[in-house]
Every structure is written in structure tokens, then in C-alpha cells.
Design an enzyme around this catalytic site. Structure first.
Site, short mmCIF file in Angstrom:
data_model
loop_
_atom_site.label_atom_id
_atom_site.label_comp_id
_atom_site.label_asym_id
_atom_site.label_seq_id
_atom_site.Cartn_x
_atom_site.Cartn_y
_atom_site.Cartn_z
N GLN A 10 0.52 -1.03 0.09
CA GLN A 10 0.16 0.21 -0.11
C GLN A 10 0.88 1.32 -0.05
O GLN A 10 1.87 1.58 1.12
CB GLN A 10 -1.25 0.21 1.19
N SER A 90 3.99 -5.68 3.05
CA SER A 90 2.69 -5.54 3.77
C SER A 90 1.68 -6.66 3.28
O SER A 90 1.81 -7.70 3.04
CB SER A 90 2.51 -3.63 4.05
N LEU A 91 0.73 -5.58 1.82
CA LEU A 91 -0.39 -5.92 1.52
C LEU A 91 0.70 -7.01 0.42
O LEU A 91 -0.58 -7.75 0.19
CB LEU A 91 -0.86 -5.06 1.11
N ARG A 115 -9.81 -8.56 4.36
CA ARG A 115 -8.75 -7.33 5.05
C ARG A 115 -8.94 -6.79 5.05
O ARG A 115 -8.74 -5.74 5.88
CB ARG A 115 -7.47 -8.11 4.95
N HIS A 199 0.05 -2.27 11.36
CA HIS A 199 1.18 -2.77 12.31
C HIS A 199 0.88 -2.90 12.91
O HIS A 199 2.61 -2.09 13.36
CB HIS A 199 2.03 -2.77 10.88
N GLN A 248 -0.05 -10.36 10.72
CA GLN A 248 0.34 -8.70 10.27
C GLN A 248 0.40 -7.90 10.36
O GLN A 248 0.72 -6.70 11.03
CB GLN A 248 0.90 -9.64 8.81
#
Length: 306
Positions: A10, A90-91, A115, A199, A248
Site C-alpha cells: 500500500q 505488507s499487502l 482484510r 501494523h 501481520q
């Protein structure tokens, strides 16, 4: 050539991303249809003719980026560039899971849509939270500054590079943290325009909901080398990847450690499949003679295939 694919997360998104891949590859157009069906979002309309405001909404950003990351990987395969390893920031880790055979594409898109919606809602429920980029200060010095100032509502969310980290926290916590890291020698502390403190423990609502959604989902053992943001290392068990996929959401991205693990495995070629070149920029701090090559456009992919 032993190849590892990195997938951006992202922040890399932009209106029009992946359009040349969509126009040039019938398989990508089919992938867009499959993703739109799985997510219940018209992703071609969102990505190619939507507004920046719509695209930056977390519930939209995540599924759109997972699709474009995966589209770039598909085009690489069609051009004869096969990956032996995968990692994502991340994503981007979700596209890496599909690349490594852990979760099928349609299932991955469905899960990412869930999510994104949960993380969007967690941001709204937080009562005011955000993220701050910190430049020019080592992560250990940032941690020491936060501890010394007694700040318990801001944390390092992204360990990006030795001189670049990102904090997550409450609005008040970040204000205190920004003052603390500047006093400790940070060159800059830049508040980011995001919809939540990703996060971090502030995402607990999303974590709880997503962990429940994952209950009956099967994660296969990876068929290729796969690296985790949470552990910062290689993971070979589908069951462990499933646990980490939920964790995560509330855990920092340990990208510095992950890069070290990737570097230690001795890849001949590393490519960034998806929009932009953020990960290529972060990789430079490793000092590796192997560069990260861009693979987010048809032109980039054609150049790699030569």
C-alpha cells in the site's frame, strides 16, 4: 537464472496502474474479471477511471494493488521469467503467497478484500490514528527515544531501511513521538495521509475479525522460497504462513531483516512486480551487487525477457 520476485504494498498505487498490461495481455484481462468477481468490485473501473480519493480507501487499495501485483507476475511468467522465490511488503505479501502456491488467486483476492474492509473499519474505530515516516535515524535509536519519552501509544510499524522507518500510533502518541525522534537526531518526521495506524496494536479489531475469517481457509506449504514480514525470515509451512497472515495486521513489517534473509539465499536476479520502484530503492541499503529490476510495466517486463 535464480529469480526472486518482490511485490510492493500500500502506497505504491496510482490511477492507471497496470493499464498497459491489461491492454497488452488477454490473460491479465481475464485476471481482472476473476478478481472483480471475487471482490465484488469493478476493479478495471476503479483502477483505470476511478478517482485517487476512491483508490486510496484501504478497502479498495488493497484488493486493487494485490491484483496489479499479481498481473505483473503473470506477465513475467508469460515472458518466460519464472520465479523461484517470492516476498512482499505488507499487502504485497498476499501476491507473494499466490506466487508461491500458498493461496489460489481468487481466494487471495477474496481474503484481501475482507482484510481491507476490516482495516478500514479499525481505522475508523480508533478515534484518531495515523502513521509517521522517520528519516535519518536508526530503528534502535527510534525505539530508545520512544522508551525514554515514556510513549506507549506509538510504535515502529515498518522497519524499511537503516535510515527510514515508519511509526504507527494515536494522533497524540505520534505528536509526542515526532518530537522525541527529532530531539534524538532524526532529519525529518513526516505525518502520512493514511486511514489508520497499520501494523500496530490499534488494528486489533481487524486482527480479531480476520483471524476468524481464516479459520477454515487452507494455506498450502509454499512451492517456492517464501519470506515473512512478521518473522523477517523464510517460512516453509503453510500453517505458519496462515498464522502470520493474521498476525501481520498488528505486527511491524521487518523489511530490513527480510532483505537480509533474501540476500543470504543468493539470488541471481530480483525483480519488483507491481507499480513503482519503492522496494528497489529500499534494497540499495543492503549494498548488494544484485539490483532490484522494475517489472511493473509491459516495457520493463519486455526488457527483462530479452
Amino acid at each position: 537464472m535464480k529469480t526472486c520476485i518482490l511485490f510492493p504494498g500500500q502506497g505504491a498505487q496510482s490511477i492507471g496502474m497496470g493499464k498497459d498490461l491489461y491492454d497488452g495481455f488477454a490473460s491479465v484481462r481475464k485476471l481482472f474479471e476473476e478478481a472483480s468477481d471475487a471482490s465484488k468490485i469493478d476493479l478495471a473501473a476503479l483502477i483505470f477511471s476511478g478517482t485517487e480519493e476512491d483508490l486510496k480507501q484501504t478497502r479498495n487499495t488493497q484488493v486493487a494493488l494485490a491484483l496489479v501485483d499479481s498481473a505483473a507476475a503473470l506477465c513475467l511468467r508469460e515472458r518466460g521469467i519464472a520465479a523461484d522465490g517470492a516476498a512482499g511488503f505488507s499487502l504485497g505479501e498476499w501476491a507473494a503467497m499466490t506466487e508461491a502456491g500458498v493461496v489460489p488467486f481468487s481466494e487471495m483476492i477474496r481474503l484481501v478484500a475482507e482484510r481491507g474492509a476490516l482495516m478500514d473499519e479499525a481505522g475508523r474505530r480508533s478515534g484518531g490514528s495515523s502513521m509517521t515516516a522517520v528519516l535519518g535515524l536508526e530503528p534502535s535509536a527510534i525505539e530508545a527515544a520512544l522508551k525514554s519519552a515514556g510513549i506507549d501509544d506509538a510504535w515502529i510499524a515498518n522497519y524499511n531501511a537503516p535510515g527510514q522507518s515508519v511509526l504507527s500510533g494515536t494522533e497524540l502518541g505520534l505528536s509526542k513521538a515526532e518530537d522525541a525522534v527529532k530531539a534524538a537526531g532524526a532529519k525529518r518526521a513526516i505525518r502520512l495521509k493514511v486511514s489508520g495506524a497499520f501494523h500496530s496494536p490499534i488494528m486489533r479489531y481487524a486482527y480479531d475479525g480476520f483471524r476468524e475469517i481464516l479459520t477454515d481457509v487452507v494455506f498450502a506449504d509454499p512451492s517456492k522460497a517464501f519470506y515473512s514480514n512478521v518473522s523477517g525470515g523464510r517460512v516453509s509451512s503453510g500453517a505458519e504462513i496462515k498464522q502470520l497472515a493474521a498476525q501481520q495486521i498488528i505486527s511491524p513489517v521487518r523489511w530490513i531483516d527480510e532483505e537480509k534473509a533474501i540476500l543470504a539465499d543468493g539470488w541471481d536476479r530480483i525483480v519488483e512486480a507491481g507499480p513503482g520502484s519503492v522496494l528497489a530503492g529500499l534494497w540499495k541499503s543492503t549494498g548488494s551487487p544484485v539490483i532490484v529490476s522494475p517489472a511493473g510495466t509491459a516495457e520493463h517486463i519486455a526488457a527483462l525477457a530479452v
